[in-house]
Scaffold this motif. Sequence first.
Motif, PDB file in Angstrom:
ATOM      1  N   TYR A 295      14.777 -22.184 -23.171  1.00 42.49           N
ATOM      2  CA  TYR A 295      14.210 -21.053 -23.889  1.00 42.49           C
ATOM      3  C   TYR A 295      12.831 -21.373 -24.458  1.00 42.49           C
ATOM      4  CZ  TYR A 295      18.424 -18.335 -23.247  1.00 42.49           C
ATOM      5  OH  TYR A 295      19.448 -17.612 -22.677  1.00 42.49           O
ATOM      6  N   ALA A 296      12.574 -22.632 -24.715  1.00 44.03           N
ATOM      7  CA  ALA A 296      11.212 -23.026 -25.111  1.00 44.03           C
ATOM      8  C   ALA A 296      10.238 -22.700 -23.985  1.00 44.03           C
ATOM      9  CB  ALA A 296      11.169 -24.514 -25.443  1.00 44.03           C
ATOM     10  N   PHE A 297      10.668 -22.960 -22.748  1.00 44.76           N
ATOM     11  CA  PHE A 297       9.788 -22.651 -21.617  1.00 44.76           C
ATOM     12  C   PHE A 297       9.647 -21.151 -21.409  1.00 44.76           C
ATOM     13  CE2 PHE A 297       9.193 -21.749 -17.043  1.00 44.76           C
ATOM     14  CZ  PHE A 297       7.871 -22.154 -16.960  1.00 44.76           C
ATOM     15  N   LYS A 298      10.747 -20.396 -21.578  1.00 46.33           N
ATOM     16  CA  LYS A 298      10.651 -18.940 -21.433  1.00 46.33           C
ATOM     17  C   LYS A 298       9.612 -18.369 -22.395  1.00 46.33           C
ATOM     18  CE  LYS A 298      15.345 -17.896 -19.792  1.00 46.33           C
ATOM     19  NZ  LYS A 298      16.616 -17.160 -20.080  1.00 46.33           N
ATOM     20  N   SER A 299       9.628 -18.871 -23.614  1.00 45.63           N
ATOM     21  CA  SER A 299       8.666 -18.416 -24.615  1.00 45.63           C
ATOM     22  C   SER A 299       7.248 -18.802 -24.222  1.00 45.63           C
ATOM     23  CB  SER A 299       9.023 -19.009 -25.975  1.00 45.63           C
ATOM     24  OG  SER A 299       8.065 -18.676 -26.945  1.00 45.63           O
ATOM     25  N   LEU A 300       7.058 -20.061 -23.845  1.00 46.37           N
ATOM     26  CA  LEU A 300       5.728 -20.549 -23.471  1.00 46.37           C
ATOM     27  C   LEU A 300       5.196 -19.824 -22.244  1.00 46.37           C
ATOM     28  CD1 LEU A 300       3.362 -22.548 -23.693  1.00 46.37           C
ATOM     29  CD2 LEU A 300       4.722 -24.168 -22.355  1.00 46.37           C
ATOM     30  N   GLU A 301       6.039 -19.636 -21.252  1.00 43.55           N
ATOM     31  CA  GLU A 301       5.614 -18.974 -20.016  1.00 43.55           C
ATOM     32  C   GLU A 301       5.143 -17.554 -20.291  1.00 43.55           C
ATOM     33  OE1 GLU A 301       7.407 -18.486 -15.530  1.00 43.55           O
ATOM     34  OE2 GLU A 301       8.737 -18.001 -17.190  1.00 43.55           O
ATOM     35  N   ALA A 302       5.923 -16.802 -21.059  1.00 43.00           N
ATOM     36  CA  ALA A 302       5.556 -15.418 -21.355  1.00 43.00           C
ATOM     37  C   ALA A 302       4.294 -15.339 -22.208  1.00 43.00           C
ATOM     38  CB  ALA A 302       6.719 -14.722 -22.067  1.00 43.00           C
ATOM     39  N   ALA A 303       4.178 -16.233 -23.189  1.00 44.29           N
ATOM     40  CA  ALA A 303       3.000 -16.236 -24.056  1.00 44.29           C
ATOM     41  C   ALA A 303       1.743 -16.590 -23.267  1.00 44.29           C
ATOM     42  CB  ALA A 303       3.202 -17.211 -25.205  1.00 44.29           C
ATOM     43  N   THR A 304       1.868 -17.541 -22.350  1.00 47.41           N
ATOM     44  CA  THR A 304       0.718 -17.947 -21.537  1.00 47.41           C
ATOM     45  C   THR A 304       0.274 -16.816 -20.612  1.00 47.41           C
ATOM     46  OG1 THR A 304       1.471 -20.254 -21.604  1.00 47.41           O
ATOM     47  CG2 THR A 304      -0.143 -19.691 -19.923  1.00 47.41           C
ATOM     48  N   LYS A 305       1.232 -16.113 -20.037  1.00 50.01           N
ATOM     49  CA  LYS A 305       0.894 -14.968 -19.183  1.00 50.01           C
ATOM     50  C   LYS A 305       0.181 -13.889 -19.996  1.00 50.01           C
ATOM     51  CE  LYS A 305       4.437 -15.436 -15.587  1.00 50.01           C
ATOM     52  NZ  LYS A 305       5.665 -14.839 -14.991  1.00 50.01           N
ATOM     53  N   ALA A 306       0.676 -13.647 -21.194  1.00 47.97           N
ATOM     54  CA  ALA A 306       0.031 -12.645 -22.059  1.00 47.97           C
ATOM     55  C   ALA A 306      -1.387 -13.065 -22.419  1.00 47.97           C
ATOM     56  CB  ALA A 306       0.865 -12.443 -23.325  1.00 47.97           C
ATOM     57  N   LEU A 307      -1.578 -14.356 -22.642  1.00 50.86           N
ATOM     58  CA  LEU A 307      -2.908 -14.888 -22.952  1.00 50.86           C
ATOM     59  C   LEU A 307      -3.839 -14.712 -21.753  1.00 50.86           C
ATOM     60  CD1 LEU A 307      -4.601 -16.522 -25.065  1.00 50.86           C
ATOM     61  CD2 LEU A 307      -3.807 -18.593 -23.905  1.00 50.86           C
ATOM     62  N   SER A 308      -3.344 -15.042 -20.581  1.00 53.86           N
ATOM     63  CA  SER A 308      -4.138 -14.925 -19.364  1.00 53.86           C
ATOM     64  C   SER A 308      -4.523 -13.479 -19.070  1.00 53.86           C
ATOM     65  CB  SER A 308      -3.344 -15.510 -18.185  1.00 53.86           C
ATOM     66  OG  SER A 308      -4.077 -15.414 -16.981  1.00 53.86           O
ATOM     67  N   ASN A 309      -3.629 -12.551 -19.426  1.00 51.90           N
ATOM     68  CA  ASN A 309      -3.854 -11.131 -19.144  1.00 51.90           C
ATOM     69  C   ASN A 309      -4.558 -10.390 -20.285  1.00 51.90           C
ATOM     70  OD1 ASN A 309      -2.577 -11.388 -16.656  1.00 51.90           O
ATOM     71  ND2 ASN A 309      -0.564 -10.867 -17.483  1.00 51.90           N
ATOM     72  N   ASN A 310      -5.049 -11.150 -21.282  1.00 54.02           N
ATOM     73  CA  ASN A 310      -5.763 -10.568 -22.427  1.00 54.02           C
ATOM     74  C   ASN A 310      -4.893  -9.650 -23.286  1.00 54.02           C
ATOM     75  OD1 ASN A 310      -8.296 -11.789 -21.718  1.00 54.02           O
ATOM     76  ND2 ASN A 310      -8.550 -10.222 -20.143  1.00 54.02           N
ATOM     77  N   GLU A 311      -3.583  -9.838 -23.224  1.00 50.04           N
ATOM     78  CA  GLU A 311      -2.680  -9.063 -24.079  1.00 50.04           C
ATOM     79  C   GLU A 311      -2.635  -9.655 -25.483  1.00 50.04           C
ATOM     80  OE1 GLU A 311       1.040  -9.016 -22.022  1.00 50.04           O
ATOM     81  OE2 GLU A 311       0.123  -8.298 -20.170  1.00 50.04           O
ATOM     82  N   ILE A 312      -2.951 -10.932 -25.596  1.00 49.46           N
ATOM     83  CA  ILE A 312      -3.164 -11.582 -26.881  1.00 49.46           C
ATOM     84  C   ILE A 312      -4.509 -12.285 -26.809  1.00 49.46           C
ATOM     85  CG2 ILE A 312      -0.723 -11.878 -27.482  1.00 49.46           C
ATOM     86  CD1 ILE A 312      -0.860 -14.732 -26.405  1.00 49.46           C
ATOM     87  N   ASP A 313      -5.092 -12.570 -27.964  1.00 49.05           N
ATOM     88  CA  ASP A 313      -6.421 -13.176 -27.988  1.00 49.05           C
ATOM     89  C   ASP A 313      -6.364 -14.700 -27.981  1.00 49.05           C
ATOM     90  OD1 ASP A 313      -7.871 -10.683 -28.196  1.00 49.05           O
ATOM     91  OD2 ASP A 313      -7.118 -10.553 -30.246  1.00 49.05           O
ATOM     92  N   VAL A 314      -5.401 -15.251 -28.715  1.00 44.36           N
ATOM     93  CA  VAL A 314      -5.256 -16.703 -28.825  1.00 44.36           C
ATOM     94  C   VAL A 314      -3.774 -17.047 -28.818  1.00 44.36           C
ATOM     95  CG1 VAL A 314      -7.403 -16.990 -30.135  1.00 44.36           C
ATOM     96  CG2 VAL A 314      -5.247 -16.636 -31.355  1.00 44.36           C
ATOM     97  N   LEU A 315      -3.492 -18.327 -28.571  1.00 42.06           N
ATOM     98  CA  LEU A 315      -2.105 -18.796 -28.552  1.00 42.06           C
ATOM     99  C   LEU A 315      -1.953 -20.016 -29.444  1.00 42.06           C
ATOM    100  CD1 LEU A 315       0.802 -18.959 -27.394  1.00 42.06           C
ATOM    101  CD2 LEU A 315      -0.142 -20.245 -25.460  1.00 42.06           C
ATOM    102  N   VAL A 316      -0.937 -19.970 -30.308  1.00 40.32           N
ATOM    103  CA  VAL A 316      -0.550 -21.137 -31.091  1.00 40.32           C
ATOM    104  C   VAL A 316       0.855 -21.529 -30.649  1.00 40.32           C
ATOM    105  CG1 VAL A 316      -0.117 -22.084 -33.383  1.00 40.32           C
ATOM    106  CG2 VAL A 316      -1.976 -20.450 -33.039  1.00 40.32           C
ATOM    107  N   THR A 317       1.022 -22.771 -30.236  1.00 34.01           N
ATOM    108  CA  THR A 317       2.305 -23.218 -29.703  1.00 34.01           C
ATOM    109  C   THR A 317       3.037 -24.082 -30.718  1.00 34.01           C
ATOM    110  OG1 THR A 317       1.274 -25.159 -28.669  1.00 34.01           O
ATOM    111  CG2 THR A 317       1.475 -23.177 -27.319  1.00 34.01           C
ATOM    112  N   ALA A 318       4.294 -23.738 -30.982  1.00 30.73           N
ATOM    113  CA  ALA A 318       5.154 -24.600 -31.798  1.00 30.73           C
ATOM    114  C   ALA A 318       5.615 -25.770 -30.929  1.00 30.73           C
ATOM    115  CB  ALA A 318       6.337 -23.808 -32.333  1.00 30.73           C
ATOM    116  N   PRO A 319       6.061 -26.869 -31.536  1.00 26.21           N
ATOM    117  CA  PRO A 319       6.347 -28.101 -30.773  1.00 26.21           C
ATOM    118  C   PRO A 319       7.507 -27.960 -29.784  1.00 26.21           C
ATOM    119  CG  PRO A 319       6.087 -28.573 -33.117  1.00 26.21           C
ATOM    120  CD  PRO A 319       6.165 -27.084 -32.985  1.00 26.21           C
ATOM    121  N   ILE A 320       7.303 -28.527 -28.605  1.00 26.00           N
ATOM    122  CA  ILE A 320       8.352 -28.617 -27.589  1.00 26.00           C
ATOM    123  C   ILE A 320       8.870 -30.049 -27.514  1.00 26.00           C
ATOM    124  CG2 ILE A 320       7.476 -26.741 -26.141  1.00 26.00           C
ATOM    125  CD1 ILE A 320       6.201 -28.919 -24.321  1.00 26.00           C
TER     126      ILE A 320
END
Length: 345
Positions: free
Chosen positions: A99-124
């Motif tokens: 589930y850590a990867f599911k979160s990271l994968e979706a957040a990264t896609k959103a970042l790449s698609n300009n749906e979010i401006d920046v990404l802060v990642t909690a520790p994996i």
Amino acid sequence: MDKFEKIKLGISIGDFNGIGIEIILKTFLDKRMLDFCTPIIFGSTKLISTWQKTLNTNIPINGIKEADKAIENKLNVLNLWKEDIEVDLGNPSVFSGEYAFKSLEAATKALSNNEIDVLVTAPINKDNIQSENFKFPGHTEYLESQLEGESLMILMSDTLRIGLITGHIPVSKISETITSELIQKKVAILHQTLIQDFAISKPKIAILGLNPHCGDNGVIGTEDDTVIRPTITDIQQTGKIVYGPYAADSFFGSGNYKNFDAILAMYHDQGLAPFKTLAFGGGVNYTAGLNKIRTSPDHGTAYELAGKDKANINSFKEAVFSAIQIFRTRSEYKSLTENVLKISN
């Protein structure tokens, strides 16, 4: 983006059995944080609610299915799954890695698609997150594979920025990995980052040596004389303000690091050991060199602290502020340089 428009801040949850969700929630207990950004946690409202009960907090959350539905002045949670998840505090598992990867994968896609401006990642947890879809030493390498550009890991605080020539590789591979080309590439990334992301017009960069005492004229290794010194000379001839190599054992204790805008260390622990000694608990990991902005706290999952209300939020909070500031500085730089190009045409 308008100067006063709130930045959409994406947050990946990390390992939910560690302190990731705890530091996220405790950061946004302070409602003033919502004045700076619109946070979007990539996870599930059920999981966040479970953690709220554990921490005895009651932060209002806004469940959404798409990032563009996020509401300002709310802690938004983008629901990636509906199922209930059993939280086992302090114990990493296959499921918490999945589930850590599911979160990271979706957040990264959103970042790449300009749906979010920046990404802060909690520790994996770099072990349990490994799968067919994630075969990387860490966040940095994964993000480089998904975004544009070549990455440079920078650990930074108010008074110190340390970049790494080599990152998550075994010590036995360090010497053979360090080449003139690699050093020049990392210097170029760091130099450009200092200009566009930190508004430093003429950056001063220090480069550490590889061997003890920079090899003592070949007595303790030849790489400093055959690879590093000639490369620094070549870089200096391009007009960049670069000095070194400096013996790593005395560079920080002497305070010499204060004379530079950034330092490049040859390998992970050479840079991170002094950094965490000087700035641990308030430092930020920044992935420079990419077309998008990602920061993270300078610590790991801290399973031993999970759910005990002992986790320090300072580093995560600084990661949020750093992401926002870098985004604004880079946006201003792009605006200025684009205007110059238009005028010159």
